[in-house]
Motif scaffolding. Sequence first.
Motif, PDB file in Angstrom:
ATOM      1  N   ILE A  69       9.916 -14.334 -28.931  1.00 11.81           N
ATOM      2  CA  ILE A  69       9.841 -15.082 -27.671  1.00 11.81           C
ATOM      3  C   ILE A  69      10.960 -16.104 -27.583  1.00 11.81           C
ATOM      4  CG2 ILE A  69       8.455 -16.749 -26.357  1.00 11.81           C
ATOM      5  CD1 ILE A  69       5.978 -15.214 -27.434  1.00 11.81           C
ATOM      6  N   LEU A  70      11.182 -16.840 -28.672  1.00 10.65           N
ATOM      7  CA  LEU A  70      12.209 -17.883 -28.665  1.00 10.65           C
ATOM      8  C   LEU A  70      13.610 -17.296 -28.515  1.00 10.65           C
ATOM      9  CD1 LEU A  70      10.737 -20.231 -31.382  1.00 10.65           C
ATOM     10  CD2 LEU A  70      10.810 -20.633 -28.915  1.00 10.65           C
ATOM     11  N   SER A  71      13.854 -16.159 -29.148  1.00  7.86           N
ATOM     12  CA  SER A  71      15.180 -15.542 -28.985  1.00  7.86           C
ATOM     13  C   SER A  71      15.358 -15.023 -27.565  1.00  7.86           C
ATOM     14  CB  SER A  71      15.398 -14.432 -30.006  1.00  7.86           C
ATOM     15  OG  SER A  71      14.511 -13.367 -29.788  1.00  7.86           O
ATOM     16  N   TYR A  72      14.297 -14.519 -26.967  1.00 11.49           N
ATOM     17  CA  TYR A  72      14.351 -14.049 -25.585  1.00 11.49           C
ATOM     18  C   TYR A  72      14.653 -15.200 -24.626  1.00 11.49           C
ATOM     19  CZ  TYR A  72      12.773 -12.109 -21.125  1.00 11.49           C
ATOM     20  OH  TYR A  72      12.697 -11.703 -19.825  1.00 11.49           O
ATOM     21  N   GLU A  92       6.016 -25.819 -25.690  1.00 11.29           N
ATOM     22  CA  GLU A  92       6.471 -25.580 -24.319  1.00 11.29           C
ATOM     23  C   GLU A  92       7.202 -24.234 -24.206  1.00 11.29           C
ATOM     24  OE1 GLU A  92       6.357 -27.553 -21.305  1.00 11.29           O
ATOM     25  OE2 GLU A  92       4.692 -28.419 -22.436  1.00 11.29           O
ATOM     26  N   PHE A  93       8.123 -23.984 -25.139  1.00 11.59           N
ATOM     27  CA  PHE A  93       8.871 -22.720 -25.118  1.00 11.59           C
ATOM     28  C   PHE A  93       7.951 -21.516 -25.272  1.00 11.59           C
ATOM     29  CE2 PHE A  93      12.961 -24.835 -25.459  1.00 11.59           C
ATOM     30  CZ  PHE A  93      13.837 -23.901 -24.938  1.00 11.59           C
TER      31      PHE A  93
END
Length: 108
Positions: A69-72, A92-93
């Motif tokens: 998710i964070l890389s996206y 939040e991210f």
Amino acid sequence: MRMQKIIVLISPLFFFLVMAEELERIAIFPFKTSGIQTDSSFIFVDSLRNYVRKSKQYEIMEYEAMIRILSYKDYKGDILCYDDECAFVMGEFLSLKKVVQGFIKKRR
């Protein structure tokens, strides 16, 4: 007569769908350590994750899912959160309302 049989077959399925609740998703980050090996922290956090998972009150977001998710979302920071600000930003991210992070210190 045929209509009754259909209602009987659908009723258990309908009851199951109505009763099913979606669990709130949380993240449990590795804990910061002082005076103990980092491996001990990971063992403790894994135990905590298993305890929370068995309680069936929350769904634990897995580490691999967090990374995806964070890389996206083009997150450039460190995924290991050791302070409140980082945990807030990560929450939040990841679209989470709750995150768990902590500190383990060896008692003298």
